[in-house]
Design an enzyme around this catalytic site. Structure first.
Site, PDB file in Angstrom:
ATOM      1  N   HIS A   9      -7.308 -19.331  42.101  1.00 12.49           N
ATOM      2  CA  HIS A   9      -8.247 -20.440  42.207  1.00 12.49           C
ATOM      3  C   HIS A   9      -8.825 -20.899  40.867  1.00 12.49           C
ATOM      4  CE1 HIS A   9     -10.221 -16.556  42.853  1.00 12.49           C
ATOM      5  NE2 HIS A   9     -11.190 -17.051  42.102  1.00 12.49           N
ATOM      6  N   CYS A  65      -5.108 -16.908  35.637  1.00 17.24           N
ATOM      7  CA  CYS A  65      -6.286 -16.565  36.426  1.00 17.24           C
ATOM      8  C   CYS A  65      -7.495 -16.611  35.495  1.00 17.24           C
ATOM      9  CB  CYS A  65      -6.147 -15.217  37.152  1.00 17.24           C
ATOM     10  SG  CYS A  65      -6.324 -13.734  36.164  1.00 17.24           S
ATOM     11  N   HIS A  98       6.984  -9.792  18.693  1.00 20.65           N
ATOM     12  CA  HIS A  98       6.914  -8.334  18.580  1.00 20.65           C
ATOM     13  C   HIS A  98       7.125  -7.590  19.898  1.00 20.65           C
ATOM     14  CE1 HIS A  98       4.382  -8.524  14.633  1.00 20.65           C
ATOM     15  NE2 HIS A  98       5.508  -9.203  14.564  1.00 20.65           N
ATOM     16  N   ARG A 136      10.490  -0.297  19.959  1.00 24.35           N
ATOM     17  CA  ARG A 136       9.205  -0.198  20.654  1.00 24.35           C
ATOM     18  C   ARG A 136       9.294  -0.768  22.063  1.00 24.35           C
ATOM     19  NH1 ARG A 136       6.477  -2.345  15.132  1.00 24.35           N
ATOM     20  NH2 ARG A 136       6.717  -0.407  13.987  1.00 24.35           N
TER      21      ARG A 136
END
Length: 142
Positions: A9, A65, A98, A136
């Site tokens: 919403h 949101c 990254h 990573r």
């Protein structure tokens, strides 16, 4: 490019502007968000976007949101999803460069609509750098 978008919403106006931008660039959009400001539960909209990204049904996802935390937490439960909360173009660039993020999470209560559209453009046009970052990212999705 096919892109999934979802919002609660806090984000119908943001979604509308972003969808218009995406379509103007020739992208296909799967809309999983609400179109009203009536209170709804963000996982109901974040889960279908994350599922579509996780299953390679779309290239990228966009979630909106109030703070972006709830949708990011929901999306990151999926093994192939890397959802990053972005509130500036610089953060957006880094989350792609990254972290190879495949979902951008936008906090509607902390960004403007023009800023959100600019971040989406940055998200879609920034490449993952790979190299040391790939190692990573591999550790995230193990």
């Amino acid at each position: 490019m096919k892109i999934a978008i979802g919002n609660d919403h806090a984000g119908p106006e943001y979604k509308g502007a972003i969808v218009n931008f995406l379509k103007s660039k020739g992208h296909e959009v799967e809309n999983y968000g609400t179109d009203t400001v009536e209170s709804v539960d963000y996982p109901d909209f974040a889960n279908p976007v994350a599922e579509a990204v996780n299953n390679n049904e779309v290239t990228y996802g966009i979630l909106i949101c109030g703070s972006a935390n709830g949708v990011a937490m929901t999306a990151n439960k999926y093994s192939k999803v890397r959802a990053g909360i972005c509130w500036t173009k610089e953060i957006t660039s880094l989350t792609r460069q990254h972290n190879d993020a495949n979902i951008i999470c936008i906090p509607a209560r902390y960004t403007s609509i023009p800023q959100a559209v600019a971040m989406v453009e940055t998200f879609l046009t920034t490449e993952f750098e790979g190299g040391r970052h790939q190692n990573r990212v591999d550790k995230i999705c193990h």
